[in-house]
Enzyme design. Structure first.
Site, PDB file in Angstrom:
ATOM      1  N   ARG A  73     -62.819  -9.801  20.723  1.00  0.00           N
ATOM      2  CA  ARG A  73     -63.739  -8.984  21.525  1.00  0.00           C
ATOM      3  C   ARG A  73     -64.339 -10.071  22.763  1.00  0.00           C
ATOM      4  O   ARG A  73     -64.669 -11.079  22.659  1.00  0.00           O
ATOM      5  CB  ARG A  73     -64.952  -8.417  20.921  1.00  0.00           C
ATOM      6  CG  ARG A  73     -64.509  -7.120  19.859  1.00  0.00           C
ATOM      7  CD  ARG A  73     -65.744  -6.712  19.471  1.00  0.00           C
ATOM      8  NE  ARG A  73     -66.275  -7.326  18.188  1.00  0.00           N
ATOM      9  CZ  ARG A  73     -67.289  -7.952  18.619  1.00  0.00           C
ATOM     10  NH1 ARG A  73     -68.341  -7.735  19.563  1.00  0.00           N
ATOM     11  NH2 ARG A  73     -67.951  -8.746  17.426  1.00  0.00           N
ATOM     12  N   TYR A 201     -56.819  -5.938  22.249  1.00  0.00           N
ATOM     13  CA  TYR A 201     -57.544  -6.423  21.072  1.00  0.00           C
ATOM     14  C   TYR A 201     -58.305  -5.108  20.181  1.00  0.00           C
ATOM     15  O   TYR A 201     -58.847  -4.640  21.176  1.00  0.00           O
ATOM     16  CB  TYR A 201     -58.441  -7.777  21.190  1.00  0.00           C
ATOM     17  CG  TYR A 201     -59.207  -7.963  19.770  1.00  0.00           C
ATOM     18  CD1 TYR A 201     -58.439  -8.472  18.909  1.00  0.00           C
ATOM     19  CD2 TYR A 201     -60.415  -7.587  19.934  1.00  0.00           C
ATOM     20  CE1 TYR A 201     -59.157  -8.965  17.783  1.00  0.00           C
ATOM     21  CE2 TYR A 201     -61.091  -7.936  18.716  1.00  0.00           C
ATOM     22  CZ  TYR A 201     -60.622  -8.395  17.776  1.00  0.00           C
ATOM     23  OH  TYR A 201     -61.098  -8.670  16.420  1.00  0.00           O
ATOM     24  N   LYS A 210     -65.711   0.502  18.030  1.00  0.00           N
ATOM     25  CA  LYS A 210     -66.872  -0.305  18.462  1.00  0.00           C
ATOM     26  C   LYS A 210     -67.107   0.651  19.887  1.00  0.00           C
ATOM     27  O   LYS A 210     -68.507   0.668  19.803  1.00  0.00           O
ATOM     28  CB  LYS A 210     -66.488  -1.762  18.901  1.00  0.00           C
ATOM     29  CG  LYS A 210     -66.067  -2.555  17.268  1.00  0.00           C
ATOM     30  CD  LYS A 210     -67.249  -2.419  16.503  1.00  0.00           C
ATOM     31  CE  LYS A 210     -66.603  -3.887  15.625  1.00  0.00           C
ATOM     32  NZ  LYS A 210     -67.372  -3.739  14.465  1.00  0.00           N
ATOM     33  N   HIS A 230     -73.666  -0.585  12.472  1.00  0.00           N
ATOM     34  CA  HIS A 230     -72.383  -1.444  11.866  1.00  0.00           C
ATOM     35  C   HIS A 230     -72.586  -1.988  10.582  1.00  0.00           C
ATOM     36  O   HIS A 230     -73.231  -3.034  10.135  1.00  0.00           O
ATOM     37  CB  HIS A 230     -72.712  -2.710  12.972  1.00  0.00           C
ATOM     38  CG  HIS A 230     -71.623  -3.737  12.790  1.00  0.00           C
ATOM     39  ND1 HIS A 230     -71.749  -5.010  13.386  1.00  0.00           N
ATOM     40  CD2 HIS A 230     -70.362  -3.557  12.576  1.00  0.00           C
ATOM     41  CE1 HIS A 230     -70.553  -5.713  13.264  1.00  0.00           C
ATOM     42  NE2 HIS A 230     -69.691  -4.878  12.601  1.00  0.00           N
ATOM     43  N   SER A 252     -70.468  -9.755  12.497  1.00  0.00           N
ATOM     44  CA  SER A 252     -68.880  -9.736  12.227  1.00  0.00           C
ATOM     45  C   SER A 252     -68.480 -11.198  11.311  1.00  0.00           C
ATOM     46  O   SER A 252     -69.116 -12.223  11.582  1.00  0.00           O
ATOM     47  CB  SER A 252     -68.147  -9.967  13.588  1.00  0.00           C
ATOM     48  OG  SER A 252     -68.548  -9.142  14.587  1.00  0.00           O
ATOM     49  N   CYS A 254     -69.028 -11.909   8.339  1.00  0.00           N
ATOM     50  CA  CYS A 254     -69.841 -12.615   7.293  1.00  0.00           C
ATOM     51  C   CYS A 254     -69.532 -12.140   5.947  1.00  0.00           C
ATOM     52  O   CYS A 254     -70.575 -12.076   4.985  1.00  0.00           O
ATOM     53  CB  CYS A 254     -71.406 -12.117   7.615  1.00  0.00           C
ATOM     54  SG  CYS A 254     -72.012 -13.131   8.833  1.00  0.00           S
ATOM     55  N   ASP A 277     -67.022  -0.995   8.007  1.00  0.00           N
ATOM     56  CA  ASP A 277     -67.535  -1.465   9.052  1.00  0.00           C
ATOM     57  C   ASP A 277     -68.444  -0.681   9.995  1.00  0.00           C
ATOM     58  O   ASP A 277     -69.366  -1.199  10.546  1.00  0.00           O
ATOM     59  CB  ASP A 277     -66.263  -1.663  10.202  1.00  0.00           C
ATOM     60  CG  ASP A 277     -66.528  -2.325  11.316  1.00  0.00           C
ATOM     61  OD1 ASP A 277     -67.282  -3.425  11.422  1.00  0.00           O
ATOM     62  OD2 ASP A 277     -65.968  -2.092  12.555  1.00  0.00           O
ATOM     63  N   ARG A 374     -55.877 -10.708  11.904  1.00  0.00           N
ATOM     64  CA  ARG A 374     -56.304  -9.237  11.618  1.00  0.00           C
ATOM     65  C   ARG A 374     -55.290  -8.635  10.740  1.00  0.00           C
ATOM     66  O   ARG A 374     -53.970  -8.655  10.976  1.00  0.00           O
ATOM     67  CB  ARG A 374     -56.794  -8.314  12.697  1.00  0.00           C
ATOM     68  CG  ARG A 374     -57.980  -8.706  13.253  1.00  0.00           C
ATOM     69  CD  ARG A 374     -59.475  -8.781  12.648  1.00  0.00           C
ATOM     70  NE  ARG A 374     -60.571  -9.267  13.419  1.00  0.00           N
ATOM     71  CZ  ARG A 374     -61.760  -8.657  13.103  1.00  0.00           C
ATOM     72  NH1 ARG A 374     -62.132  -7.587  12.383  1.00  0.00           N
ATOM     73  NH2 ARG A 374     -62.915  -9.397  13.649  1.00  0.00           N
TER      74      ARG A 374
HETATM   75  C1  OXD Z   1     -66.215  -7.002  14.446  1.00  0.00           C
HETATM   76  C2  OXD Z   1     -65.114  -6.269  13.875  1.00  0.00           C
HETATM   77  O1  OXD Z   1     -66.069  -7.994  15.221  1.00  0.00           O
HETATM   78  O2  OXD Z   1     -65.294  -5.405  13.040  1.00  0.00           O
HETATM   79  O3  OXD Z   1     -67.246  -6.744  14.171  1.00  0.00           O
HETATM   80  O4  OXD Z   1     -63.995  -6.301  14.377  1.00  0.00           O
HETATM   81 MN    MN Z   2     -67.693  -5.050  12.446  1.00  0.00          MN
END
Ligand code: OXD
Ligand code: MN
Length: 588
Positions: A73, A201, A210, A230, A252, A254, A277, A374
């Protein structure tokens, strides 16, 4: 007569000038066709969009390599275009909507020339859910069309549902020429419109994710009295078969996805997944807080995923149903034609192509897979999918978890005294940064509720909205804070994490069921060690105490840092948050 939708699509096509317009129906046949197009026709940087992976070991799996500058991102190129800057707040890049549109109109003129414009009709949330939203995205790349089919409920019926109404969320996406200087992700919350150019992306290009389900939806939620967060949603089943639903916000990378698909180490416990997510939280007819996951897939970080860390995700990835599974920017084992990433089980394959398509040299010191490589996979393939997943009402939430990656200061788990205190803990949360965004890795960044990059309006108003929600919810969920990442004197993680995190969740359930007491500290309630099931773990006593240590000095520094962070919101900041900060200082 053309419908409003058809007119809108036509207008975007006049600007972007695609060779063809293709209305997607969301069928399996179509997904296969789009993959064929991605293999044989469309290209990025001279490479095909998709290549087929080993179908014996990874059924229905395909590989995608992005443009090398387009791997995460791009927060600095992401704008929220409210009519006034104050509504966007210091947490967002802002541009005047007219200026933003003029800029993007110029960049989009003819941007789809030579390409196909795919029209993607989809809903976020189950179509029968009172909380779902009807959406249309336009895109000029098959990768995005196929990904959206995995991540959302896509199909022709959405077009019938829209009919001649103007009431749908609009997304216009083009990869343009991948030029970083012409890359923008612009949000127009007043119009339920997202316009993105220059990037393929996930977070920049799958506009239902998002961009809509967090940035725009959070603003809708503020106006309409709900929350777009989130958060993962899971059901924790205890040995008696009782399931407790919780939602958890972690920044993100974690370990959110690992938590969502956890295989618990304690016998008799199960974790059922509803989402990894995004959660939309509404107050139900009974006055309680209910959660739905607007998405239908996982767009997860591959490196570190293995049978050891997340066996249920490996099973999901290998399940092979009619939904394709996509791997983006991983390495590829050139002998077996399989995806590979750092941390995957087994030996490192002899011949690997790295994420940029070059032969990988193990002594080069580079990573073969991009750290933010990913997978995109349907949640329906998960062996641990919750039976409530398709329930239009969602599930009732008994606890909210906030968390972050902190090597010091923050205990393994801590319960807030009440909703307001919990909102303050969420507002002040910080995490050491990861590779999901293009910024420095490993520095502490304050990331309230893990929403800093995703809250589509002024976060001071967002905290106020959270406080107001607490007043409206009957029996507001308890709020907890977790940190799996505290390190010892040698810098090693003290807590084993992964499946062992069930021990922490068990404590949480025992707390909400009022089965056990807890130890009061200035920052909240932490476990009495005797209430934690630590059987079979080998953590020495000093380190164990360290896991729950609340160091007054460090916390005073923490409050100073929090204060500096929160001050940027000026007068808009609710006084309750400052009251909580003063109360914490006093307790320290
Ligand atoms: C993020 C994702 O960046 O879920 O939080 O891709
Ligand atoms: Mn995320």
């Amino acid at each position: 007569m053309a419908t409003s939708l058809e007119k809108w699509v036509e207008k975007q096509a006049e600007l972007t000038k695609p060779d063809k317009i293709y209305w997607c129906d969301g069928s399996e046949k179509e997904a296969r066709k789009l993959i064929e197009i991605g293999i044989n026709e469309e290209k990025i940087n001279g490479n095909p969009i998709f290549s087929k992976l080993n179908q014996d070991n990874w059924p229905n799996a395909y590989y995608h390599r992005s443009h090398p500058t387009d791997v995460a991102r791009t927060e600095h190129l992401t704008f929220v275009c409210h009519p006034d800057k104050e509504t966007a707040g210091p947490n967002n890049n802002w541009m005047d909507p007219n200026e933003a549109k003029a800029k993007l109109t110029k960049l989009s003129d003819g941007c789809m020339r030579g390409r196909t414009m795919y029209v993607l009709p989809y809903t976020m949330g189950h179509p029968d859910s009172p909380y779902s939203k009807t959406c249309i995205q336009l895109t000029d790349v098959s990768y995005v069309a196929v990904s959206m089919r995995i991540m959302t409920r896509m199909g022709k019926k959405v077009i019938d549902k829209i009919g001649n109404s103007e009431n749908f969320v609009k997304g216009l996406h083009s990869v343009g020429d991948f030029d970083q200087n012409k890359r923008f992700v612009m949000h127009f919350p007043q119009e339920n419109f997202v316009w993105s150019i220059g990037s393929g992306y996930g977070g920049n290009a799958l506009l239902g994710k998002k961009c809509f389900s967090l940035r725009i939806a959070s603003y809708q939620g503020k106006k309409e009295g709900w929350l777009a967060e989130h958060m993962i949603i899971i059901g924790i089943e205890d040995p008696q078969g009782k399931i407790t639903y919780v939602a958890a916000a972690l920044p993100s990378a974690c370990g959110k996805t690992n938590l969502a698909l956890m295989q618990p180490s304690l016998p008799g416990y199960k974790i059922w997944v509803l989402g990894d997510d995004i959660a939309w939280l509404n107050i139900g007819e009974d006055g309680r807080l209910w959660a739905i996951n607007p998405e239908t897939g996982f767009f997860g970080v591959a490196p570190g995923t293995s049978m050891k860390t997340n066996p249920n995700m490996i099973r999901t990835l290998k399940a092979g149903t009619f939904f394709p599974t996509l791997f983006t920017n991983t390495a590829v084992d050139t002998d077996k034609i399989e995806p590979w990433w750092e941390g995957l089980d087994g030996e490192i394959p002899k011949n690997l192509t790295d994420w940029q398509g070059n032969k990988w040299d193990p002594v080069s010191g580079t990573k073969a897979a991009h750290p933010n490589s990913r997978f995109t996979v349907s949640i329906t393939q998960s062996p641990t999918i919750s039976k409530e997943y398709n329930n239009p009402k969602g599930v009732p939430i008994s606890a909210i978890i906030f968390g972050g990656k902190r090597s010091t200061t923050v205990p393994l788990i801590c319960e807030s005294f009440n909703w307001q205190h919990g909102v303050f803990s969420g507002a002040s949360m910080g995490s050491e940064t990861t590779a999901a965004a293009t910024s420095k890795v490993g520095v502490l960044r304050r990331d309230p509720m893990a929403m800093l990059p995703f809250c589509g309006y002024n976060m001071a108003d967002y905290f106020k909205h959270w406080l107001d929600m607490g007043k409206r919810i009957k029996n507001p969920p308890s709020i907890f804070f977790v940190n799996w990442f505290r390190t010892d004197d040698k810098g090693k993680f003290i807590w084993p994490g992964f499946g062992e995190n069930i021990r922490v969740l068990k404590w949480l359930i025992d707390r909400i069921n009022k089965k056990i007491s807890a130890k009061e500290t200035p920052i909240g309630l932490v476990p009495n060690l005797s209430d934690l099931n630590l059987e079979g773990l080998n953590i020495d006593k000093n380190n164990l105490e360290k896991l729950f240590e609340v160091d007054s000095q460090k916390w005073q520094e923490e409050t100073e840092d929090t204060k500096t962070f929160l001050e940027q919101f000026g007068d808009r900041m609710p006084k309750e948050i400052w009251n909580e900060l003063s109360a914490l200082k006093k307790r320290l």
